[in-house]
Scaffold this motif. Structure first.
Motif, PDB file in Angstrom:
ATOM      1  N   SER A  37       0.777  -1.410   0.075  1.00 55.05           N
ATOM      2  CA  SER A  37      -0.049   0.037  -0.085  1.00 55.05           C
ATOM      3  C   SER A  37       0.846   1.236   0.009  1.00 55.05           C
ATOM      4  O   SER A  37       0.756   2.213  -0.564  1.00 55.05           O
ATOM      5  N   MET A  38       1.890   1.259   0.893  1.00 57.14           N
ATOM      6  CA  MET A  38       2.659   2.616   0.870  1.00 57.14           C
ATOM      7  C   MET A  38       3.504   2.257  -0.447  1.00 57.14           C
ATOM      8  O   MET A  38       3.647   3.737  -0.989  1.00 57.14           O
ATOM      9  N   ALA A  39       3.869   1.339  -0.937  1.00 59.53           N
ATOM     10  CA  ALA A  39       4.774   1.694  -2.245  1.00 59.53           C
ATOM     11  C   ALA A  39       3.899   1.810  -3.207  1.00 59.53           C
ATOM     12  O   ALA A  39       4.346   2.827  -4.304  1.00 59.53           O
ATOM     13  N   ARG A  40       2.603   1.677  -3.421  1.00 55.96           N
ATOM     14  CA  ARG A  40       1.568   2.248  -4.371  1.00 55.96           C
ATOM     15  C   ARG A  40       1.636   3.534  -4.315  1.00 55.96           C
ATOM     16  O   ARG A  40       1.641   4.533  -5.321  1.00 55.96           O
ATOM     17  N   ARG A  41       1.300   3.947  -3.270  1.00 56.87           N
ATOM     18  CA  ARG A  41       1.069   5.774  -2.996  1.00 56.87           C
ATOM     19  C   ARG A  41       2.384   6.407  -3.387  1.00 56.87           C
ATOM     20  O   ARG A  41       2.384   7.393  -4.066  1.00 56.87           O
ATOM     21  N   ILE A  42       3.561   5.836  -3.212  1.00 59.24           N
ATOM     22  CA  ILE A  42       4.907   6.498  -3.473  1.00 59.24           C
ATOM     23  C   ILE A  42       4.787   6.524  -5.148  1.00 59.24           C
ATOM     24  O   ILE A  42       5.284   7.653  -5.804  1.00 59.24           O
ATOM     25  N   LEU A  43       4.482   5.426  -5.519  1.00 62.69           N
ATOM     26  CA  LEU A  43       4.748   5.311  -7.310  1.00 62.69           C
ATOM     27  C   LEU A  43       3.604   6.275  -7.660  1.00 62.69           C
ATOM     28  O   LEU A  43       3.806   6.851  -8.757  1.00 62.69           O
ATOM     29  N   TYR A  44       2.336   6.460  -7.182  1.00 65.40           N
ATOM     30  CA  TYR A  44       1.396   7.363  -7.590  1.00 65.40           C
ATOM     31  C   TYR A  44       2.089   8.835  -7.638  1.00 65.40           C
ATOM     32  O   TYR A  44       2.078   9.707  -8.671  1.00 65.40           O
ATOM     33  N   ALA A  45       2.779   9.160  -6.508  1.00 63.76           N
ATOM     34  CA  ALA A  45       3.260  10.751  -6.575  1.00 63.76           C
ATOM     35  C   ALA A  45       4.502  10.571  -7.436  1.00 63.76           C
ATOM     36  O   ALA A  45       4.653  11.642  -8.129  1.00 63.76           O
ATOM     37  N   VAL A  46       5.128   9.589  -7.483  1.00 65.90           N
ATOM     38  CA  VAL A  46       6.385   9.701  -8.751  1.00 65.90           C
ATOM     39  C   VAL A  46       5.945   9.773  -9.948  1.00 65.90           C
ATOM     40  O   VAL A  46       6.276  10.734 -10.717  1.00 65.90           O
ATOM     41  N   ILE A  47       4.848   9.099 -10.442  1.00 66.04           N
ATOM     42  CA  ILE A  47       4.239   9.111 -11.798  1.00 66.04           C
ATOM     43  C   ILE A  47       3.653  10.645 -12.064  1.00 66.04           C
ATOM     44  O   ILE A  47       3.873  11.178 -12.987  1.00 66.04           O
TER      45      ILE A  47
END
Length: 438
Positions: free
Chosen positions: A209-219
């Motif tokens: 869940s945390m990794a998905r949120r970080i990837l959202y922000a990066v994208i």
């Protein structure tokens, strides 16, 4: 950089392989093939300006009257009306070409997916198909760009129109790639979360869940930067300004950064995971979500408690999940009428009860520990082997009922606070005769 794009830098595009005083601005398709149209940098009145090069003028002069396809299908009035230095018909043609390109790309992508689903039927229920199927629409937008580039050159739309629309076309393409990446991260994350939940690997749920949120922000950040670059915005100055103002921003968002770091520490150290029942600073609840800034707990009163991650990482956390055994400590009081033989029988029966149950660990004891004010105290200590707290309560209940039966069968009973008052009659006082007065 596409052939119809104009560089917004004063020095032009330095990576095109041309001399520094030349720059490519368009692509010319003629009877003898494709040629680059270039600009030359000249000095006029102590000012560097860009002008169409002599070679480009010579090449275009050889073409004579060029047939522009869209002019044959639009009214003459649209050719005479001009907008931003180009005929209005050219701008309308760009919209038509863009719409036609998107429709053609959509038909191509959907047809390709249909054929793949028919030829490779086994993949329709597999993970690759579930991940790729939601990408059809953004993929169609990406595929439409090369089709658009071919059509816009073939129809003879002026360079001015093509160069003006180019940043918008590139922005749409970048948005499509970002959209595709977001969808891929979303559905891939959901698949991983479901797989981890099925395997009871709850610790990985918080990480995913945390990794998905970080990837959202990066994208999203990367997409915004690429869009800014496509419009010719120089990001160098922005980054310099961010570097100068970074200290001020950091001071102003110190608590937010603290919560973000606390969230990362919760994911890495995993003192709690999603689904764990825990106590945080005396507040008890089940962890429902571990976000970038805060963690949400569902309390025993069924309220949703939000705790900032900075406070969460500093608080004392008691995690009740994942326990394999639960302590059972009970002190029973027998009445003082209990005889030594009855006490021995009770202790022996209790030891047999604990030893004969597989749900009780071997490290157990039942001992006569002392004399209370109103009872003979027997302490029972054992560990109940159970996967969760409700199961341990069920085992404890059965044990308590068995203890009551043992006490009753051994002829004893449970004591309760009592006090015996002995009434001693006062001593008889013989009345002494009064002496007569002399």
């Amino acid at each position: 950089m596409p052939g119809y794009r104009l560089s917004t830098e004063p020095e032009g595009l330095l990576s095109d392989g041309l001399p520094t005083n030349q720059d490519r601005f368009a692509l010319l398709i003629g009877p003898d093939g494709q040629r680059d149209l270039t600009l030359s940098r000249v000095l006029e009145r102590d000012v560097q300006v860009w002008k169409v090069s002599t070679d480009t003028l010579r090449q275009t002069a050889k073409l004579g009257d060029v047939v522009i396809w869209y002019e044959a299908y639009v009214p003459e009035r649209l050719l005479q009306l001009r907008l931003a230095g180009a005929p209005l018909a050219a701008w309308i043609s760009v919209l038509i070409v863009g719409t036609a390109s998107l429709m053609a790309a959509s038909m191509l992508v959907w047809t390709l997916f249909f054929l793949l689903s028919q030829v490779l039927r086994r993949i329709r229920d597999g993970l690759p198909w579930r991940l790729v199927k939601p990408l059809r629409l953004p993929l169609a937008v990406v595929v439409s760009r090369p089709i658009y580039q071919l059509l816009i050159v073939a129809t003879g739309i002026p360079v001015v129109v093509r160069a003006t629309v180019a940043p918008l076309v590139e922005t749409v393409t970048v948005l499509a790639f970002g959209w595709m990446a977001l969808r891929l991260v979303r559905y891939l994350g959901e698949e991983i979360l479901q797989a981890m939940t099925r395997r009871a690997r709850l610790g990985a749920v918080s990480v995913v869940s945390m990794a998905r949120r970080i990837l959202y922000a990066v994208i999203v950040t990367g997409t915004a930067l690429l869009i800014a670059s496509s419009f010719g915005l120089s990001l160098t100055g922005w980054f310099a300004a961010l570097g100068i103002g970074g200290i001020a921003v950091a001071l102003g968002t110190q608590k937010t950064i603290e919560h973000l770091v606390g969230g990362l520490s919760l994911v890495v150290d995993q003192p709690v995971r999603v689904g764990d029942f825990c106590s945080v600073g005396g507040l008890m609840g089940t962890v429902e979500d571990i976000g970038l800034r805060s963690t949400r707990l569902r309390t025993l009163e069924n309220t949703l408690l939000t705790i900032p991650n900075g406070d969460m990482s500093d608080a004392r956390i008691d995690n009740f999940a994942g326990r394999e055994r639960f302590r059972w400590l009970a002190t029973i009081g027998l009445t003082y009428d209990t005889t030594p033989q009855q006490m021995k029988a009770v202790l022996w029966r209790l030891d047999q009860l604990l030893s004969g149950d597989d749900r009780i660990e071997r490290d157990h004891r039942a001992r006569f520990v002392g004399f209370g004010e109103s009872s003979l105290d027997v302490e029972i200590f054992a560990y109940i082997v159970a996967d969760d707290f409700p199961t341990s309560l069920h085992v404890r209940e059965e044990m308590n009922l068995a203890v009551m039966e043992i006490v009753a069968e051994c002829g004893s009973g449970f004591a309760f606070p009592t006090r015996t008052l002995h009434m001693v009659p006062p001593a008889s006082v013989a009345a002494a005769p009064l002496s007569e007065a002399a």
